[in-house]
Scaffold this active site. Structure first.
Site, short mmCIF file in Angstrom:
data_model
loop_
_atom_site.label_atom_id
_atom_site.label_comp_id
_atom_site.label_asym_id
_atom_site.label_seq_id
_atom_site.Cartn_x
_atom_site.Cartn_y
_atom_site.Cartn_z
N GLN A 206 0.82 -1.22 0.00
CA GLN A 206 0.00 0.00 0.00
C GLN A 206 0.85 1.27 0.00
O GLN A 206 0.31 2.37 0.07
CB GLN A 206 -0.94 0.01 1.23
N CYS A 353 -15.66 -12.29 7.04
CA CYS A 353 -16.72 -13.26 7.24
C CYS A 353 -16.11 -14.63 7.49
O CYS A 353 -15.48 -15.20 6.61
CB CYS A 353 -17.61 -13.29 6.00
N1 PMP Z 1 -0.52 -6.93 1.65
C1 PMP Z 1 -1.26 -5.82 1.71
C2 PMP Z 1 -0.86 -4.73 2.66
C3 PMP Z 1 -2.37 -5.68 0.89
O1 PMP Z 1 -3.12 -4.57 0.96
C4 PMP Z 1 -2.72 -6.73 0.02
C5 PMP Z 1 -3.95 -6.65 -0.87
N2 PMP Z 1 -5.11 -6.30 -0.21
C6 PMP Z 1 -1.91 -7.88 0.00
C7 PMP Z 1 -0.82 -7.94 0.82
C8 PMP Z 1 -2.22 -9.03 -0.92
O2 PMP Z 1 -1.89 -8.70 -2.23
P1 PMP Z 1 -2.30 -9.55 -3.49
O3 PMP Z 1 -3.67 -9.16 -3.81
O4 PMP Z 1 -1.35 -9.13 -4.55
O5 PMP Z 1 -2.12 -10.96 -3.16
#
Ligand code: PMP
Length: 420
Positions: A206, A353
């Site tokens: 992020q 969930c």
């Molecule tokens: N780490 C963080 C901080 C994320 O926000 C996300 C996605 N929500 C992931 C890992 C997982 O990433 P991916 O969708 O590429 O598997």
């Protein structure tokens, strides 16, 4: 009804220029990057070109970039691959080692935080369950920030890995990665040549669009991310592995990715990833990020001013430019989310969930929210296509829905939780 998308932390649309670069690699340039003939060589060239762009963005060398299917896989490789390497060096047999511990074969220790993404937390839980490691989960403060001193206090002689996310995906708070990097460097300087060096990993999924990501500045050995959070395609990501890092592959098969990650390259995805990384470095993107920051502040101020009993979760200052996470008293987040969706506004809650019941977000609980506060929370994440009109419209709808829901359920919820 024109829909409003405020869930850019979940995923972003693929940028048009990114898509354009990807398209030929689905059709005319369809070669397998490992094939020796010219079809394969063309694909390999495209993969290498993307690798070069990504390496340069992170201040790494191309061979330190391992393409994966996303951040989930990169984080799994980190936790499990580092442990595998530890056991291969310090135990006679990886499979039997959990139960055969000599003085040389000490159970390793991992430090992470209580509010990591589930792919890190669940990887840690899995290795604990298999008796391969002990794990410390450091709690953030009420502001959603990890204290470096808490990490320092948790380090033991058997600690082999510290994994701290850069920006929290739910509340957007920014962690002191550079400071932890310095701490790790200091500790490693005291270790003997024969000892396993303390490794430092950050999940930067992020953070990449908004914060410093030079791996030397951050002092990280490992860094993971995902292309679909930066206007690239889904199903592709990467793990930066600093040269010489003690880590082993966890998946068997082909020799792709410097023998670290077996499997045919997702060539169109990798090409798109390279273009997405290139795009976030141009001045237009920097301007867009400034606009995103202004919109976020506008949203936060408007919500806190116009909606009663609303609270911002996580530090106001140390937070990602695109994140606003609120708790609303006496409302249920899921109901709010569904009502907003019916009104054409997409956002998210952190609730998960599990077995048919909603469990409150582990992130919100970790910063001290009560279950009912966590249940009444919503995350809005802004992106480069968000407009001020969309924010105005969202807050207007939010106000109406909250008033309606509070009339119906506010007292019921208070009553329910007071009896729990
Ligand atoms: N780490 C963080 C901080 C994320 O926000 C996300 C996605 N929500 C992931 C890992 C997982 O990433 P991916 O969708 O590429 O598997």
């Amino acid at each position: 009804m024109k829909k409003i998308y405020l869930d850019y932390a979940a995923t972003t649309p693929v940028d048009k220029e990114v898509l354009k670069e990807m398209l030929p690699y689905f059709s005319e340039n369809f070669g397998n990057a490992m094939s020796i003939h010219s079809f394969g060589q063309d694909a390999l060239q495209a993969v290498d070109c993307a690798r070069g762009k990504i390496a340069s963005f992170f201040g790494a060398t191309p061979s330190e970039i391992i393409f994966t299917s996303g951040a989930t896989e990169a984080n799994n490789i980190t936790i499990k691959g580092v442990l595998k390497s530890y056991y291969s060096q310090f135990a006679t047999n990886y499979e039997s080692s959990p139960n055969v511990r000599t003085t040389k074969n000490i159970k390793p220790h991992i430090i992470t935080t209580a509010f990591e993404h589930h792919c890190v937390l669940d990887s840690c839980k899995a290795v604990e369950k298999e008796n391969l490691a002990e794990v410390s989960y450091i709690n953030p403060g009420k502001d959603g920030l990890i204290e470096v001193s808490d990490i320092a206090k948790a380090i033991k002689s058997n600690t082999i890995l510290i994994s701290v996310m850069y920006v929290n995906n739910e509340i957007g708070t920014v962690q002191p990665i550079e400071k932890i990097g310095k701490l790790v460097k200091k500790i490693n300087a005291t270790k003997k040549e024969s000892e396993f060096k303390l490794l430092f990993h950050t999940d930067a999924t992020q953070a990449v669009n908004y914060f410093e990501c030079n791996v030397t500045k951050l002092g990280v050995d490992l860094l993971s991310m995902s292309a679909h959070k930066i206007y690239g395609p889904k199903g592709v990501g990467m793990l930066f592995v600093k040269k010489g890092t003690a880590i082993k592959k966890i998946q068997d098969g082909g020799d792709q990715e410097y023998k670290m990650r077996a499997g045919t390259h997702n060539v169109p995805g990798i090409v798109g990833f390279g273009k997405a990384i290139e795009k976030i470095q141009d001045t237009k993107n920097k301007k867009q990020n400034m606009a995103i920051l202004k919109l976020r502040d506008y949203l936060i101020e408007k919500v806190l001013r116009e909606i009663s009993d609303a609270k911002l979760n996580g530090s106001r200052i140390m937070r990602s430019p695109n994140n606003a996470n609120f708790s609303f008293a006496d409302v249920e987040g899921e109901g709010l989310l569904l009502s907003l969706d019916m009104e054409g506004v997409a956002c998210s809650t952190g609730s998960a969930c599990s077995s048919g019941a909603l469990s409150p977000s582990h992130v919100l609980l970790s910063i001290g929210l009560k279950a009912e506060q966590a249940h009444g929370s919503l995350r809005f994440t802004i992106g480069k296509y968000t407009t001020k009109q969309e924010i105005d419209m969202t807050v207007k709808k939010l106000k109406i829905i909250i008033t309606r829901l509070r009339k119906i359920s506010g007292s019921v919820l208070t009553d329910y939780y007071s009896k729990k």
